[in-house]
Design a protein around this motif. Sequence first.
Motif, PDB file in Angstrom:
ATOM      1  N   ILE A  81       0.864  -1.180   0.000  1.00  0.00           N
ATOM      2  CA  ILE A  81       0.000   0.000   0.000  1.00  0.00           C
ATOM      3  C   ILE A  81       0.898   1.227   0.000  1.00  0.00           C
ATOM      4  CG2 ILE A  81      -1.846   1.224   1.184  1.00  0.00           C
ATOM      5  CD1 ILE A  81      -2.503  -1.414   2.630  1.00  0.00           C
ATOM      6  N   ILE A  82       0.721   2.104  -0.978  1.00  0.00           N
ATOM      7  CA  ILE A  82       1.595   3.269  -1.066  1.00  0.00           C
ATOM      8  C   ILE A  82       1.025   4.445  -0.283  1.00  0.00           C
ATOM      9  CG2 ILE A  82       2.589   2.578  -3.266  1.00  0.00           C
ATOM     10  CD1 ILE A  82       0.775   4.621  -4.635  1.00  0.00           C
ATOM     11  N   ALA A  83       1.911   5.390   0.062  1.00  0.00           N
ATOM     12  CA  ALA A  83       1.503   6.546   0.855  1.00  0.00           C
ATOM     13  C   ALA A  83       0.736   7.563   0.019  1.00  0.00           C
ATOM     14  CB  ALA A  83       2.731   7.200   1.481  1.00  0.00           C
ATOM     15  N   ALA A  84       1.137   7.751  -1.224  1.00  0.00           N
ATOM     16  CA  ALA A  84       0.450   8.650  -2.154  1.00  0.00           C
ATOM     17  C   ALA A  84       0.886   8.264  -3.556  1.00  0.00           C
ATOM     18  CB  ALA A  84       0.783  10.114  -1.875  1.00  0.00           C
ATOM     19  N   VAL A  85       0.179   8.774  -4.545  1.00  0.00           N
ATOM     20  CA  VAL A  85       0.469   8.360  -5.923  1.00  0.00           C
ATOM     21  C   VAL A  85       1.340   9.369  -6.661  1.00  0.00           C
ATOM     22  CG1 VAL A  85      -1.655   7.025  -6.068  1.00  0.00           C
ATOM     23  CG2 VAL A  85      -1.646   9.406  -6.831  1.00  0.00           C
ATOM     24  N   THR A  86       1.831  10.388  -5.951  1.00  0.00           N
ATOM     25  CA  THR A  86       2.594  11.443  -6.604  1.00  0.00           C
ATOM     26  C   THR A  86       3.948  11.641  -5.930  1.00  0.00           C
ATOM     27  OG1 THR A  86       1.561  13.108  -5.190  1.00  0.00           O
ATOM     28  CG2 THR A  86       0.533  12.704  -7.332  1.00  0.00           C
ATOM     29  N   THR A  87       4.799  12.406  -6.591  1.00  0.00           N
ATOM     30  CA  THR A  87       6.072  12.817  -6.006  1.00  0.00           C
ATOM     31  C   THR A  87       6.253  14.315  -6.144  1.00  0.00           C
ATOM     32  OG1 THR A  87       8.477  12.556  -6.036  1.00  0.00           O
ATOM     33  CG2 THR A  87       7.365  12.411  -8.155  1.00  0.00           C
ATOM     34  N   ASP A 154      16.263  -0.790  -2.149  1.00  0.00           N
ATOM     35  CA  ASP A 154      17.084   0.370  -2.496  1.00  0.00           C
ATOM     36  C   ASP A 154      16.185   1.451  -3.091  1.00  0.00           C
ATOM     37  OD1 ASP A 154      18.891   2.249  -3.313  1.00  0.00           O
ATOM     38  OD2 ASP A 154      20.074   0.914  -4.575  1.00  0.00           O
ATOM     39  N   LEU A 155      15.928   2.488  -2.308  1.00  0.00           N
ATOM     40  CA  LEU A 155      15.058   3.586  -2.740  1.00  0.00           C
ATOM     41  C   LEU A 155      15.860   4.886  -2.781  1.00  0.00           C
ATOM     42  CD1 LEU A 155      11.958   2.686  -0.514  1.00  0.00           C
ATOM     43  CD2 LEU A 155      12.530   1.832  -2.787  1.00  0.00           C
ATOM     44  N   THR A 156      17.095   4.792  -3.238  1.00  0.00           N
ATOM     45  CA  THR A 156      18.003   5.940  -3.250  1.00  0.00           C
ATOM     46  C   THR A 156      17.340   7.165  -3.870  1.00  0.00           C
ATOM     47  OG1 THR A 156      19.917   4.470  -3.414  1.00  0.00           O
ATOM     48  CG2 THR A 156      20.237   6.775  -4.040  1.00  0.00           C
ATOM     49  N   GLU A 157      17.490   8.292  -3.211  1.00  0.00           N
ATOM     50  CA  GLU A 157      16.857   9.529  -3.649  1.00  0.00           C
ATOM     51  C   GLU A 157      17.709  10.240  -4.686  1.00  0.00           C
ATOM     52  OE1 GLU A 157      16.120  13.569  -1.289  1.00  0.00           O
ATOM     53  OE2 GLU A 157      14.795  11.959  -0.598  1.00  0.00           O
ATOM     54  N   HIS A 158      17.075  10.703  -5.754  1.00  0.00           N
ATOM     55  CA  HIS A 158      17.740  11.471  -6.800  1.00  0.00           C
ATOM     56  C   HIS A 158      16.949  12.749  -7.053  1.00  0.00           C
ATOM     57  CE1 HIS A 158      20.300   8.031  -7.863  1.00  0.00           C
ATOM     58  NE2 HIS A 158      19.206   7.287  -7.767  1.00  0.00           N
ATOM     59  N   ILE A 159      17.650  13.801  -7.411  1.00  0.00           N
ATOM     60  CA  ILE A 159      17.006  15.067  -7.762  1.00  0.00           C
ATOM     61  C   ILE A 159      17.035  15.224  -9.275  1.00  0.00           C
ATOM     62  CG2 ILE A 159      17.200  17.583  -7.627  1.00  0.00           C
ATOM     63  CD1 ILE A 159      18.224  17.248  -4.781  1.00  0.00           C
ATOM     64  N   LEU A 160      15.893  15.504  -9.862  1.00  0.00           N
ATOM     65  CA  LEU A 160      15.779  15.694 -11.304  1.00  0.00           C
ATOM     66  C   LEU A 160      15.972  17.180 -11.607  1.00  0.00           C
ATOM     67  CD1 LEU A 160      12.745  13.339 -12.074  1.00  0.00           C
ATOM     68  CD2 LEU A 160      15.196  12.795 -11.951  1.00  0.00           C
ATOM     69  N   GLU A 161      17.206  17.540 -11.873  1.00  0.00           N
ATOM     70  CA  GLU A 161      17.566  18.946 -12.027  1.00  0.00           C
ATOM     71  C   GLU A 161      16.886  19.603 -13.227  1.00  0.00           C
ATOM     72  OE1 GLU A 161      19.128  20.573  -9.890  1.00  0.00           O
ATOM     73  OE2 GLU A 161      20.435  19.202  -8.744  1.00  0.00           O
ATOM     74  N   HIS A 162      16.520  18.811 -14.233  1.00  0.00           N
ATOM     75  CA  HIS A 162      15.949  19.392 -15.448  1.00  0.00           C
ATOM     76  C   HIS A 162      14.478  19.780 -15.287  1.00  0.00           C
ATOM     77  CE1 HIS A 162      14.946  15.118 -15.577  1.00  0.00           C
ATOM     78  NE2 HIS A 162      13.986  15.397 -16.439  1.00  0.00           N
ATOM     79  N   LEU A 163      13.880  19.462 -14.149  1.00  0.00           N
ATOM     80  CA  LEU A 163      12.486  19.801 -13.913  1.00  0.00           C
ATOM     81  C   LEU A 163      12.400  20.963 -12.931  1.00  0.00           C
ATOM     82  CD1 LEU A 163      10.886  16.238 -13.640  1.00  0.00           C
ATOM     83  CD2 LEU A 163      10.884  17.787 -15.608  1.00  0.00           C
ATOM     84  N   SER A 164      11.473  21.889 -13.190  1.00  0.00           N
ATOM     85  CA  SER A 164      11.356  23.093 -12.362  1.00  0.00           C
ATOM     86  C   SER A 164      10.447  22.894 -11.165  1.00  0.00           C
ATOM     87  CB  SER A 164      10.838  24.258 -13.210  1.00  0.00           C
ATOM     88  OG  SER A 164       9.561  23.961 -13.752  1.00  0.00           O
ATOM     89  N   GLY A 165       9.668  21.808 -11.158  1.00  0.00           N
ATOM     90  CA  GLY A 165       8.788  21.563 -10.030  1.00  0.00           C
ATOM     91  C   GLY A 165       7.458  22.285 -10.154  1.00  0.00           C
ATOM     92  N   SER A 169       8.499  24.982  -7.509  1.00  0.00           N
ATOM     93  CA  SER A 169       8.938  24.479  -6.195  1.00  0.00           C
ATOM     94  C   SER A 169       9.941  23.349  -6.387  1.00  0.00           C
ATOM     95  CB  SER A 169       7.730  24.001  -5.390  1.00  0.00           C
ATOM     96  OG  SER A 169       6.805  25.052  -5.205  1.00  0.00           O
ATOM     97  N   LYS A 170      11.204  23.711  -6.460  1.00  0.00           N
ATOM     98  CA  LYS A 170      12.276  22.727  -6.563  1.00  0.00           C
ATOM     99  C   LYS A 170      12.684  22.276  -5.163  1.00  0.00           C
ATOM    100  CE  LYS A 170      14.540  24.049 -10.906  1.00  0.00           C
ATOM    101  NZ  LYS A 170      15.835  24.411 -11.520  1.00  0.00           N
ATOM    102  N   PRO A 171      13.323  21.086  -5.075  1.00  0.00           N
ATOM    103  CA  PRO A 171      13.669  20.166  -6.156  1.00  0.00           C
ATOM    104  C   PRO A 171      12.556  19.154  -6.423  1.00  0.00           C
ATOM    105  CG  PRO A 171      14.639  19.390  -4.129  1.00  0.00           C
ATOM    106  CD  PRO A 171      13.923  20.674  -3.783  1.00  0.00           C
ATOM    107  N   VAL A 172      12.644  18.514  -7.576  1.00  0.00           N
ATOM    108  CA  VAL A 172      11.799  17.364  -7.879  1.00  0.00           C
ATOM    109  C   VAL A 172      12.613  16.111  -7.563  1.00  0.00           C
ATOM    110  CG1 VAL A 172      10.591  16.096  -9.685  1.00  0.00           C
ATOM    111  CG2 VAL A 172      10.526  18.604  -9.657  1.00  0.00           C
ATOM    112  N   ARG A 173      12.075  15.255  -6.718  1.00  0.00           N
ATOM    113  CA  ARG A 173      12.822  14.088  -6.247  1.00  0.00           C
ATOM    114  C   ARG A 173      12.152  12.791  -6.713  1.00  0.00           C
ATOM    115  NH1 ARG A 173      15.521  16.486  -1.347  1.00  0.00           N
ATOM    116  NH2 ARG A 173      14.289  18.308  -0.772  1.00  0.00           N
ATOM    117  N   ILE A 174      12.971  11.796  -6.990  1.00  0.00           N
ATOM    118  CA  ILE A 174      12.486  10.427  -7.123  1.00  0.00           C
ATOM    119  C   ILE A 174      13.316   9.566  -6.170  1.00  0.00           C
ATOM    120  CG2 ILE A 174      11.590  10.635  -9.465  1.00  0.00           C
ATOM    121  CD1 ILE A 174      14.177   9.315 -10.461  1.00  0.00           C
TER     122      ILE A 174
END
Length: 445
Positions: A81-87, A154-165, A169-174
């Motif tokens: 069960i996921i916490a939310a469907v968005t990031t 392994d859910l290592t966090e990455h920042i998608l620098e090419h997206l403005s949010g 509202s930066k950063p955009v994370r996966i």
Amino acid sequence: PYPSIVNEEDMEIKGDGFFYLSYNEKLRIPTQDLVNLDLQRTEVYWLDWVEKGLGFGNWREEIVRSALVLRLMTYEKTGAIIAAVTTSLPETIGEVRNWDYRFSWIRDSGMIVRVLRYLGYEKEAQDFLNFIINTVPKKGDKMQIMYGIRGERDLTEHILEHLSGYKGSKPVRIGNAAYFQRQHDIVGVLMDIILQDFENYSISQDRSEELWTIVRAAMHAIERHWREADKGIWEIRGEEQHFVFSKVLVWAGADRGVKIAQILKKDKYIKPWIKLRDRLKDDIMENGWNEEVQAFTQSYGSTNMDAANLLIESYGFIDAKDPKYISTVLKTKEELLYDGLMYRYKNEDDFGLPSSSFTICTFWMIQSLYKIGQEKEAKDLFNRLLSYSNHLGLYSEDIDFKTKRLLGNFPQGYSHLALIETAFILNVFKPDEETPGSAYILSPS
């Protein structure tokens, strides 16, 4: 119309049509008749699923909508069960509190399982327990606070620098860096749903043995780590602290471990686990209660209030009529309730001072006020909060104090499980006639 869709061009719809989105290449081209048949089957499925519930009482429409949200956040193949469907939808526009919530937190999922069980949806609860059995290490290895929907570790966090949010509202994370945090409270939620299984449901010997192995591993972890600090329910990214709510949930884990051992007649574990449980409670009462503030505060030695401590009654740590609980509720309300909405806490964290309301915390305050006998205020707050949903009856993680705009990831499982639980309390339970503010320990029965 395909090029128009790709090019984001306006289209005029003159009749029935459909989009068919698929991960796999389709071997049969769908037709309008086949799509209509799929639509009818889908409608029947969800109508049937809703009717399997035990009944919803007042606020039926809101409860059903929230239950549907929680069901849709379940990954059928594994039970996760996921916490939310968005990031990365921001908690506050223009700030950096942007997180990826497309994962299965043990704590969030365990709370969701509890409310689905209130409503009679046992299959979803069992599916999640199967996910736990298949994912959580039984012996030796460290239990994570969260996993991917297929059990990924392994859910290592990455920042998608090419997206403005969103709205800049930066950063955009996966990914989410919290996956390797130490959060002691998850053991209490996990043990709570396992106890429900042993108390209320007929389970096979193999399943009992698998769950008992998890219980023993969890109790061993409690014995080794209960004195240590952690990151807490709010996943503070700075220095670990002795959060009171974390300590209470560790106590709850030990309490459930004792009860499971008693059910299974595992005598050699019962006395030492009772002793451990009692030591935990003594430690919390001595260090978590602040005599000057007259409340259980955020952490040992702190004077800050924390909305999570409103839950200490619902996990059985303290009775709702206990003066210390009543005082904690009223002090939390005084410090954290603003214009009908709750802060999680108001003290500065890793990213400065919080500036938006955390939706689940307002539901917790409503529950707590009702439990201590302030029924009218609780119901007024509840009806007011219900008016802040969007046009589909959905809630995000946060709400702006001034504009009441929905903020944060959406829809948020936390918010919807709390709506159901709050409505359940207001529907089913009545204050004790002799002692207004009696405790309500919720269970599927």
